[in-house]
Write a protein that holds these residues in place. Structure first.
Motif, PDB file in Angstrom:
ATOM      1  N   PHE A  26       0.840  -1.174  -0.058  1.00  0.00           N
ATOM      2  CA  PHE A  26       0.237  -0.015   0.007  1.00  0.00           C
ATOM      3  C   PHE A  26       0.915   1.257   0.047  1.00  0.00           C
ATOM      4  CE2 PHE A  26      -2.488  -3.274   2.153  1.00  0.00           C
ATOM      5  CZ  PHE A  26      -3.506  -3.447   1.491  1.00  0.00           C
ATOM      6  N   SER A  27       1.987   1.126  -0.746  1.00  0.00           N
ATOM      7  CA  SER A  27       3.063   2.169  -0.699  1.00  0.00           C
ATOM      8  C   SER A  27       2.277   3.742  -1.322  1.00  0.00           C
ATOM      9  CB  SER A  27       4.286   1.962  -1.440  1.00  0.00           C
ATOM     10  OG  SER A  27       3.818   1.810  -2.792  1.00  0.00           O
ATOM     11  N   GLU A  28       1.397   3.276  -1.877  1.00  0.00           N
ATOM     12  CA  GLU A  28       0.501   4.628  -2.754  1.00  0.00           C
ATOM     13  C   GLU A  28      -0.221   5.304  -1.801  1.00  0.00           C
ATOM     14  OE1 GLU A  28      -2.529   1.302  -3.054  1.00  0.00           O
ATOM     15  OE2 GLU A  28      -0.297   1.220  -3.162  1.00  0.00           O
ATOM     16  N   ILE A  29      -0.673   4.717  -0.622  1.00  0.00           N
ATOM     17  CA  ILE A  29      -1.344   5.353   0.413  1.00  0.00           C
ATOM     18  C   ILE A  29      -0.742   5.926   1.577  1.00  0.00           C
ATOM     19  CG2 ILE A  29      -3.203   4.784   2.108  1.00  0.00           C
ATOM     20  CD1 ILE A  29      -4.321   2.499   0.221  1.00  0.00           C
ATOM     21  N   ASP A  30      -1.287   7.240   1.847  1.00  0.00           N
ATOM     22  CA  ASP A  30      -0.556   7.995   2.968  1.00  0.00           C
ATOM     23  C   ASP A  30      -1.388   7.710   4.215  1.00  0.00           C
ATOM     24  OD1 ASP A  30       0.502   9.895   4.679  1.00  0.00           O
ATOM     25  OD2 ASP A  30       0.541  11.614   3.248  1.00  0.00           O
ATOM     26  N   PHE A  31      -0.701   7.143   5.132  1.00  0.00           N
ATOM     27  CA  PHE A  31      -1.490   6.692   6.336  1.00  0.00           C
ATOM     28  C   PHE A  31      -1.704   7.973   7.453  1.00  0.00           C
ATOM     29  CE2 PHE A  31      -0.223   2.240   5.043  1.00  0.00           C
ATOM     30  CZ  PHE A  31      -1.526   1.791   5.144  1.00  0.00           C
ATOM     31  N   LYS A  32      -1.122   8.953   7.151  1.00  0.00           N
ATOM     32  CA  LYS A  32      -1.175  10.146   7.812  1.00  0.00           C
ATOM     33  C   LYS A  32      -2.727  10.713   8.063  1.00  0.00           C
ATOM     34  CE  LYS A  32       3.002  12.366   6.644  1.00  0.00           C
ATOM     35  NZ  LYS A  32       3.816  13.549   5.896  1.00  0.00           N
ATOM     36  N   LYS A  33      -3.637  10.397   7.330  1.00  0.00           N
ATOM     37  CA  LYS A  33      -4.974  10.925   7.238  1.00  0.00           C
ATOM     38  C   LYS A  33      -5.625  10.072   8.453  1.00  0.00           C
ATOM     39  CE  LYS A  33      -9.522  11.778   5.263  1.00  0.00           C
ATOM     40  NZ  LYS A  33     -10.261  11.747   4.055  1.00  0.00           N
ATOM     41  N   ALA A  34      -5.487   8.554   8.221  1.00  0.00           N
ATOM     42  CA  ALA A  34      -5.919   7.707   9.142  1.00  0.00           C
ATOM     43  C   ALA A  34      -5.500   7.921  10.619  1.00  0.00           C
ATOM     44  CB  ALA A  34      -5.760   6.283   8.610  1.00  0.00           C
ATOM     45  N   GLY A  39     -14.945   8.173   7.191  1.00  0.00           N
ATOM     46  CA  GLY A  39     -14.470   8.996   6.293  1.00  0.00           C
ATOM     47  C   GLY A  39     -13.379   8.436   5.093  1.00  0.00           C
ATOM     48  N   PHE A  40     -13.320   7.096   5.345  1.00  0.00           N
ATOM     49  CA  PHE A  40     -12.686   6.344   4.317  1.00  0.00           C
ATOM     50  C   PHE A  40     -13.395   5.453   3.319  1.00  0.00           C
ATOM     51  CE2 PHE A  40      -9.985   7.182   8.360  1.00  0.00           C
ATOM     52  CZ  PHE A  40      -9.031   8.081   7.552  1.00  0.00           C
ATOM     53  N   THR A  41     -12.779   5.265   2.127  1.00  0.00           N
ATOM     54  CA  THR A  41     -13.250   4.457   1.148  1.00  0.00           C
ATOM     55  C   THR A  41     -12.605   3.117   0.860  1.00  0.00           C
ATOM     56  OG1 THR A  41     -12.107   5.791  -0.588  1.00  0.00           O
ATOM     57  CG2 THR A  41     -14.187   6.518  -0.069  1.00  0.00           C
ATOM     58  N   THR A  42     -11.237   3.217   1.331  1.00  0.00           N
ATOM     59  CA  THR A  42     -10.442   1.876   1.171  1.00  0.00           C
ATOM     60  C   THR A  42     -10.528   1.213   2.789  1.00  0.00           C
ATOM     61  OG1 THR A  42      -8.340   2.948   2.000  1.00  0.00           O
ATOM     62  CG2 THR A  42      -8.752   3.274  -0.479  1.00  0.00           C
TER      63      THR A  42
END
Length: 337
Positions: free
Chosen positions: A22-30, A55-58
């Motif tokens: 999941f390198s394309e996802i920035d986990f900062k929001k989560a 608030g998340f779709t993934t």
């Protein structure tokens, strides 16, 4: 000797992954969402799950928000861990008694967790599973053996740890919320929990995870082949810093080595290509003295080979060091002849 059951991996069990998928996802929001609900009550678990995931779709971001929240809001109860360990020892030879106790034990652990936000590994794993299920995700509790520098195991040891497997995008991933949450430090007044989030145990590489997590059901190693239990407990000690840096010690396979004086010993590890020779070293502890060694290092793709010749007899604790962190430990006993 403990019976450890193994199963042939079939179907989805061949399909496993790690956080780098999941390198394309920035986990900062989560992580930010988890932080915004710090201190939230567990009285209404479905509502908390909705607040964290709405608030998340993934699925991976939903799981990340829940996982981070658990790891930063639940305290590791060392006293509960000791009491549980003692009970397991008493029932180690009474399988029916153990199963009966274990079935009634988990609900009690969860009830106390909801009231105090304190628990041992069983509670962490149970809470992760409950929250994941409430969000529509498939999650398993994995029971087995956890191995650390201070926790010695032998062939007759009882299972002492629990963690989770989570299904994301048709792949299984491994994580350990207990070890992600922090560590137990020993002080004059006794052991206490120190909150210190360790991201390396979130969706860890199974090839690294097996170095200090051994499942009772071999299927949940998420590997096509796994070491025997004897090989597991004989391996080097691997620390959380190895998980943070994604460094996998691969050789020697055993922690205890016996050699003769002047022999060259080779240590191998798999590491990301961003790791440089200058960042790697060996720390040798001998007779209370510590010496940093810059070994001969060669790199072939992602395999790093470190060589050192032991020219002095005695016993050496050999720590593999990356930057300022120790990632693994071996013990080398050097004989004169």
């Amino acid at each position: 000797m403990k019976l450890v059951y193994f199963f042939i991996l079939t179907g989805l069990y061949y399909s496993y992954g790690q956080q780098s998928n999941f390198s394309e996802i920035d986990f900062k929001k989560a992580d930010s969402v988890a932080q915004s609900y710090k201190g939230a009550s567990l009285d209404n678990l479905p509502l908390l799950v909705y607040d964290l995931t709405g608030g998340f779709t993934t699925d991976v971001e939903k799981f990340r928000a829940m996982y981070t929240w658990v790891c930063t809001n639940i305290e590791n109860d060392y006293g509960a861990y000791i009491r549980t360990s003692n009970k397991r020892k008493k029932l180690s030879k009474d399988r029916e008694g153990f199963l009966e106790w274990n079935q009634s034990f988990t609900p009690k652990v969860f009830e106390k967790l909801l009231a105090t936000k304190k628990t041992a590994c069983t509670g962490y794993a149970y809470l992760i599973k409950e929250m994941a299920n409430l969000s529509g995700l498939q999650c398993k509790i994995i029971d087995g053996y956890g191995r650390t520098a201070t926790l010695n195991l032998n062939k007759d040891s009882n299972a002492n740890h629990s963690w989770n497997a989570i299904l994301l995008q048709n792949k299984w991933y491994l994580c350990d919320a207990t070890w992600s949450a922090g560590l137990i430090v020993v002080e004059k007044d006794g052991p206490r929990f120190k909150s210190q989030y360790a991201d390396g145990y979130f969706l860890a590489d199974p090839k690294l995870f097996i170095k200090n997590h051994y499942p009772l059901d071999g299927t949940w190693a998420l590997l096509e082949s796994i070491p025997s239990f004897s090989q597991f407990i004989a391996g080097p000690v691997v620390y959380k810093e190895a998980f943070s840096a994604e460094i996998i010690p691969t050789a020697p396979h055993q922690m205890q080595l016996e050699i003769v004086k002047n022999k060259l010993v080779t240590f191998e590890m798999n590491a990301p290509s961003l790791v440089t020779k200058e960042q790697l070293s060996l720390l040798l502890v001998h007779n209370g003295a510590t010496k940093e060694i810059q070994p001969e290092i060669t790199i072939n793709n992602n395999t790093y080979t470190l060589k050192h010749r032991f020219e002095q007899a005695g016993s050496f604790d050999v720590h593999l060091r990356y930057k300022d962190a120790i990632v693994a430990t071996y013990v080398v006993k050097v004989k004169r002849k």
